[in-house]
Write a protein that holds these residues in place. Structure first.
Motif, PDB file in Angstrom:
ATOM      1  N   PRO A 159      -2.649  -4.784 -59.031  1.00 25.28           N
ATOM      2  CA  PRO A 159      -3.349  -3.904 -59.979  1.00 25.28           C
ATOM      3  C   PRO A 159      -2.723  -2.523 -60.119  1.00 25.28           C
ATOM      4  O   PRO A 159      -3.429  -1.515 -60.123  1.00 25.28           O
ATOM      5  N   CYS A 160      -1.415  -2.455 -60.202  1.00 28.20           N
ATOM      6  CA  CYS A 160      -0.777  -1.162 -60.433  1.00 28.20           C
ATOM      7  C   CYS A 160       0.589  -1.400 -61.066  1.00 28.20           C
ATOM      8  O   CYS A 160       1.118  -2.503 -61.011  1.00 28.20           O
ATOM      9  N   ASP A 161       1.106  -0.354 -61.698  1.00 28.15           N
ATOM     10  CA  ASP A 161       2.447  -0.443 -62.261  1.00 28.15           C
ATOM     11  C   ASP A 161       3.439   0.046 -61.224  1.00 28.15           C
ATOM     12  O   ASP A 161       3.330   1.180 -60.752  1.00 28.15           O
ATOM     13  N   ILE A 162       4.383  -0.811 -60.887  1.00 27.35           N
ATOM     14  CA  ILE A 162       5.422  -0.398 -59.942  1.00 27.35           C
ATOM     15  C   ILE A 162       6.684  -0.158 -60.752  1.00 27.35           C
ATOM     16  O   ILE A 162       7.180  -1.063 -61.410  1.00 27.35           O
ATOM     17  N   ASN A 163       7.147   1.049 -60.708  1.00 26.28           N
ATOM     18  CA  ASN A 163       8.269   1.425 -61.554  1.00 26.28           C
ATOM     19  C   ASN A 163       9.598   0.980 -60.936  1.00 26.28           C
ATOM     20  O   ASN A 163      10.425   1.791 -60.547  1.00 26.28           O
ATOM     21  N   PHE A 164       9.753  -0.336 -60.842  1.00 26.53           N
ATOM     22  CA  PHE A 164      10.925  -0.858 -60.150  1.00 26.53           C
ATOM     23  C   PHE A 164      11.154  -2.295 -60.575  1.00 26.53           C
ATOM     24  O   PHE A 164      10.207  -3.065 -60.748  1.00 26.53           O
ATOM     25  N   ASP A 165      12.407  -2.649 -60.782  1.00 26.87           N
ATOM     26  CA  ASP A 165      12.791  -4.017 -61.091  1.00 26.87           C
ATOM     27  C   ASP A 165      13.836  -4.438 -60.078  1.00 26.87           C
ATOM     28  O   ASP A 165      14.844  -3.764 -59.935  1.00 26.87           O
ATOM     29  N   GLY A 166      13.605  -5.506 -59.389  1.00 30.93           N
ATOM     30  CA  GLY A 166      14.619  -5.949 -58.448  1.00 30.93           C
ATOM     31  C   GLY A 166      13.988  -6.625 -57.260  1.00 30.93           C
ATOM     32  O   GLY A 166      12.788  -6.888 -57.245  1.00 30.93           O
ATOM     33  N   GLU A 167      14.830  -6.904 -56.280  1.00 31.17           N
ATOM     34  CA  GLU A 167      14.335  -7.599 -55.102  1.00 31.17           C
ATOM     35  C   GLU A 167      13.561  -6.633 -54.212  1.00 31.17           C
ATOM     36  O   GLU A 167      13.951  -5.483 -54.059  1.00 31.17           O
TER      37      GLU A 167
END
Lengths: 302, 156
Positions: free
Chosen positions: B25-33
């Motif tokens: 339930p939150c936006d995590i400003n990250f793409d990747g492993e």
């Protein structure tokens, strides 16, 4: 102190009670009971609440055991005094509650913020109640204060009207029964910190995290080294401490929670003319409530 | 530009190979492993609650020191959850795009912030569309009922 049950759950969001046996004398004779905590300040590890109780008739004998505020004693002295307590279970009983660092973090960072004072008060209340449930004949309670002593005393007196309650500063050096409670709590805290096993695969240059106090350079170094930019820290760390949250803000990837908006709203009062501005709305494009309530959107490109 | 999704490499749910996915339930400003198994899975605990004789398993977990409560949700039958990856970095928006499904799942953990998930959560309510859509788009096969309804409209 057997912490097996606690150790199985140390990373979890939980409370764990460890207690001594309760002799018959403690159930029949009126007792005084001391409450104190250990590990309130550190950013690392659990906080422990301890109570110790003994027949009022034995107050003199207890003084002979020469308990002192656990902070003024060395770890060895505390260990040896704790063994003495356990050898005197005919006239002494103890209980400790271990509040895992995760329990502290999640309580303080829940939707309805549960502050550390309220959390401490509730823990003390639970322990006194637990002693009563075990049949201990509690007639006097001495508590080292957390927050305002008068208010805290009134709160406890209200919950336990038949017990004489004394809440004061430095109770751990004024009343030997509180000193004994502080020793139980501190021994439990030391043991929990020393035996901590990280569930996270973190590699530390040296596995020494110091006192756990935010000002300790070793603690600071541990916080830096164990940091993960997505998740933050191992569950050994209390996220609700500003030391921890500052590192997250500085070095972690940003995370936005649904309740973050609440704090940012109401920034700046709208000007009067804003109410007269035509809202930018095209009624023909408003979707049916069925879709908006469910946050369903058309996806036409990825 | 057009976008295609290549699902040829991913097993369908019949193959019952399933990856563990979490809906946070939150936006995590990250793409990747990310180290989910060490830092997240270790915080999960399960408890079974019986309410009105219906036993439901609720989960608790912790992310960044905040308490999460969750349940396991199955993907509606006839659907498969997929994880997609865009293998090419494109320089303009006009280029055609082919993204590849790398993993599939038939269930996932749905997490709420400090609140036990209920059927009132927008995600669970969103799944209602699946049934409504299939009812709306189902071809009408029974000719006689259609005739009857036509007749009643015309007042015959």
């Amino acid at each position: 102190m057997d912490q097996l049950q606690y150790e199985a759950n140390r990373s979890k969001n939980c409370l764990n009670l460890i207690e001594s046996s309760v002799s018959e004398r403690l159930q029949s004779e009126p007792c005084w009971l001391g409450v104190d905590e250990a590990g309130r300040g550190p950013v690392l590890g659990p906080m422990v609440y301890g109570i110790c109780f003994s027949p009022i008739a034995d107050k003199e004998k207890l003084t002979e055991l020469k308990f002192a505020d656990s902070k003024t004693l060395s770890e060895e002295q505390r260990e040896s005094l704790f063994s003495q307590i356990n050898e005197s279970l005919h006239m002494l009983g103890w209980m400790v509650e271990i509040l895992s660092p995760t329990y502290i973090s999640t309580s303080m960072l829940s939707r309805e913020k549960y502050n550390l004072n309220a959390l401490s008060h509730d823990c003390a209340i639970r322990l006194i109640q637990q002693a009563l449930n075990r049949g201990v004949n509690v007639s006097e309670v001495y508590v080292d204060t957390v927050g305002d002593a008068t208010k805290y005393q009134a709160k406890l007196q209200d919950i336990f009207p038949n017990i004489s309650i004394t809440v004061s500063k430095k109770a751990d050096s004024l009343f030997p029964i509180v000193s004994a409670a502080s020793i139980c709590a501190k021994v439990a805290r030391d043991q929990a910190v020393k035996n901590w096993k990280f569930q996270e695969n973190i590699s530390l240059e040296e596995p020494d995290y110091g006192s756990g106090y935010p000002g300790d350079p070793k603690t600071k170094k541990f916080l830096e080294e164990s940091f993960d930019k997505v998740f933050g820290f191992p569950s050994f760390v209390r996220y609700s401490w500003s030391t921890a949250s500052q590192i997250i803000d500085k070095k972690g990837v940003s995370v936005l929670w649904e309740d973050d908006d609440d704090e940012n709203e109401n920034k700046g009062t709208p000007t009067l003319t804003q109410f007269f501005n035509k809202k930018d709305c095209k009624p023909e494009l408003v979707r049916n409530r069925f879709f908006t309530q469910r946050q369903l959107h058309h996806v036409t490109s990825l | 530009m057009s976008t295609t999704i290549d699902v040829s490499v991913v097993p369908t749910r019949q193959n019952s190979h399933s990856e563990k996915c979490h809906f946070i339930p939150c936006d995590i400003n990250f793409d990747g492993e990310a180290n989910v198994s060490d830092f997240f899975n270790t915080t999960i605990s399960r408890s079974t609650e019986a309410e009105q004789q219906i036993e439901t398993e609720t989960l608790t977990a912790v992310f960044r020191g905040r308490p999460l409560k969750g349940i396991e949700i199955s993907i509606p039958s006839g659907y498969t959850g997929i994880v997609v990856k865009d293998p090419v970095t494109r320089t303009t928006d006009d280029e055609d795009r082919c993204i590849i499904a790398t993993h599939s799942f038939d269930r996932f953990n749905f997490w709420n912030l400090d609140k036990v998930p209920t059927s009132d959560d927008s995600l669970q309510k969103g799944f209602q569309w699946v049934d409504i859509a299939s009812a709306l788009h189902r071809p009408i096969v029974d000719d006689t009922t259609e005739d009857l309804s036509q007749r009643s409209i015309k007042g015959q």
